[in-house]
Scaffold this motif. Structure first.
Motif, mmCIF file in Angstrom:
data_model
loop_
_atom_site.group_PDB
_atom_site.id
_atom_site.type_symbol
_atom_site.label_atom_id
_atom_site.label_comp_id
_atom_site.label_asym_id
_atom_site.label_seq_id
_atom_site.Cartn_x
_atom_site.Cartn_y
_atom_site.Cartn_z
ATOM 1 N N TYR A 36 0.829 -1.196 0.000
ATOM 2 C CA TYR A 36 0.000 0.000 0.000
ATOM 3 C C TYR A 36 0.873 1.260 0.000
ATOM 4 C CZ TYR A 36 -3.079 3.719 1.554
ATOM 5 O OH TYR A 36 -3.749 4.915 1.649
ATOM 6 N N ILE A 37 1.855 1.309 0.897
ATOM 7 C CA ILE A 37 2.693 2.506 1.021
ATOM 8 C C ILE A 37 3.524 2.737 -0.231
ATOM 9 C CG2 ILE A 37 4.675 3.490 2.252
ATOM 10 C CD1 ILE A 37 3.514 2.139 4.808
ATOM 11 N N PHE A 38 4.283 1.732 -0.645
ATOM 12 C CA PHE A 38 5.255 1.921 -1.716
ATOM 13 C C PHE A 38 4.651 1.835 -3.115
ATOM 14 C CE2 PHE A 38 7.969 1.196 1.875
ATOM 15 C CZ PHE A 38 9.102 1.941 1.615
ATOM 16 N N GLN A 39 3.756 0.874 -3.338
ATOM 17 C CA GLN A 39 3.258 0.645 -4.694
ATOM 18 C C GLN A 39 1.917 1.307 -4.983
ATOM 19 O OE1 GLN A 39 3.681 -3.540 -5.825
ATOM 20 N NE2 GLN A 39 5.327 -3.710 -4.334
ATOM 21 N N THR A 40 1.049 1.420 -3.975
ATOM 22 C CA THR A 40 -0.263 2.003 -4.208
ATOM 23 C C THR A 40 -0.247 3.520 -4.061
ATOM 24 O OG1 THR A 40 -1.303 -0.018 -3.410
ATOM 25 C CG2 THR A 40 -2.696 1.943 -3.495
ATOM 26 N N LYS A 41 0.542 4.035 -3.134
ATOM 27 C CA LYS A 41 0.559 5.481 -2.888
ATOM 28 C C LYS A 41 1.775 6.184 -3.496
ATOM 29 C CE LYS A 41 -3.198 6.423 -0.669
ATOM 30 N NZ LYS A 41 -4.138 7.417 -1.168
ATOM 31 N N LEU A 42 2.984 5.740 -3.112
ATOM 32 C CA LEU A 42 4.177 6.494 -3.496
ATOM 33 C C LEU A 42 4.571 6.327 -4.966
ATOM 34 C CD1 LEU A 42 6.385 6.077 -0.298
ATOM 35 C CD2 LEU A 42 4.979 8.031 -0.990
ATOM 36 N N ASP A 43 4.484 5.116 -5.505
ATOM 37 C CA ASP A 43 4.918 4.935 -6.891
ATOM 38 C C ASP A 43 4.030 5.674 -7.893
ATOM 39 O OD1 ASP A 43 7.096 3.812 -8.418
ATOM 40 O OD2 ASP A 43 5.545 2.592 -9.399
ATOM 41 N N PRO A 44 2.704 5.621 -7.760
ATOM 42 C CA PRO A 44 1.889 6.426 -8.684
ATOM 43 C C PRO A 44 2.143 7.935 -8.540
ATOM 44 C CG PRO A 44 0.545 4.731 -7.670
ATOM 45 C CD PRO A 44 1.876 4.722 -6.958
ATOM 46 N N TRP A 45 2.376 8.374 -7.305
ATOM 47 C CA TRP A 45 2.704 9.786 -7.095
ATOM 48 C C TRP A 45 3.993 10.149 -7.834
ATOM 49 C CZ3 TRP A 45 7.049 11.596 -4.388
ATOM 50 C CH2 TRP A 45 7.102 12.982 -4.211
ATOM 51 N N ALA A 46 5.024 9.304 -7.683
ATOM 52 C CA ALA A 46 6.292 9.557 -8.377
ATOM 53 C C ALA A 46 6.103 9.504 -9.894
ATOM 54 C CB ALA A 46 7.344 8.543 -7.928
ATOM 55 N N ALA A 47 5.276 8.570 -10.381
ATOM 56 C CA ALA A 47 5.013 8.462 -11.818
ATOM 57 C C ALA A 47 4.344 9.728 -12.343
ATOM 58 C CB ALA A 47 4.155 7.234 -12.105
ATOM 59 N N SER A 48 3.479 10.328 -11.529
ATOM 60 C CA SER A 48 2.806 11.561 -11.954
ATOM 61 C C SER A 48 3.794 12.719 -12.097
ATOM 62 C CB SER A 48 1.690 11.935 -10.974
ATOM 63 O OG SER A 48 2.226 12.463 -9.771
ATOM 64 N N LEU A 49 4.935 12.583 -11.471
ATOM 65 C CA LEU A 49 5.986 13.606 -11.573
ATOM 66 C C LEU A 49 7.036 13.245 -12.623
ATOM 67 C CD1 LEU A 49 6.544 14.281 -7.764
ATOM 68 C CD2 LEU A 49 5.217 15.660 -9.376
ATOM 69 N N GLY A 50 6.822 12.117 -13.306
ATOM 70 C CA GLY A 50 7.755 11.699 -14.352
ATOM 71 C C GLY A 50 8.803 10.705 -13.898
ATOM 72 N N PHE A 51 8.603 10.080 -12.748
ATOM 73 C CA PHE A 51 9.565 9.104 -12.223
ATOM 74 C C PHE A 51 8.893 7.756 -11.950
ATOM 75 C CE2 PHE A 51 10.974 13.335 -10.818
ATOM 76 C CZ PHE A 51 12.222 13.376 -11.413
ATOM 77 N N PRO A 52 8.390 7.112 -12.996
ATOM 78 C CA PRO A 52 7.714 5.828 -12.771
ATOM 79 C C PRO A 52 8.699 4.763 -12.274
ATOM 80 C CG PRO A 52 8.081 6.179 -15.107
ATOM 81 C CD PRO A 52 8.479 7.450 -14.398
#
Length: 161
Positions: A36-52
């Motif tokens: 939940y923390i790393f893949q559901t919340k943080l990774d999509p957030w980073a992807a939205s900033l261009g860091f998938p």
């Protein structure tokens, strides 16, 4: 007072080690909370900033990478706490711990993760992870201050007027 002065570093280091080590099971077993923390919340957030993939398995900030740094910080803290001639390790462990936990606090405060994390059963943790992280930050900072004499050239010295 002398007892506190002689043993405060042990209490501080053991708190940091406790928090880091108890979280290793979750990080290394890919528990639902960690996903939940790393893949559901943080990774999509980073992807939205261009860091998938930044927080995804294999990413440079994946749960396994963060857990490995927490384990290393814990080992340094333990070695430096219980072997007097290795006190520098305690200072280095505290510095590594401060760095890791500063990142955790940042991501709690400035990303969709938030201060209250959702547990595997859907309930919120009431900010427990965030509070533990703040405690680790404070303990690590105090340990660095207590061991500042062991870190010549690593920490800026106060200017004399």
């Amino acid at each position: 007072m002398n007892f506190v002065r002689r043993h405060l570093h042990v209490v501080l280091a053991l708190y940091v080690v406790f928090v880091f080590v108890q979280s290793l099971f979750f990080k290394f077993s890919d528990s639902p909370e960690t996903i939940y923390i790393f893949q559901t919340k943080l990774d999509p957030w980073a992807a939205s900033l261009g860091f998938p993939g930044l927080f995804a398995p294999g990413g440079i900030f994946s749960a396994h990478v963060v857990g490995s740094f927490e384990l290393l910080a814990s080992l340094l803290l333990l070695g430096g706490t219980f072997v007097a001639r290795l006190r520098l390790l305690q200072a280095l462990g505290a510095m590594l711990g401060l760095g890791v936990i500063s990142g955790a606090i940042f991501f709690h405060l400035f990303t969709p993760l938030g201060v209250q994390v959702v547990n595997a059963d859907g309930s919120k943790d009431g900010g427990e992870l965030f509070m533990l992280a703040c405690g680790v930050w404070i303990c690590s900072a105090i340990l660095i201050w207590l061991r500042r004499d062991l870190l010549p050239g690593m920490l800026p010295r106060a200017q004399r007027s």
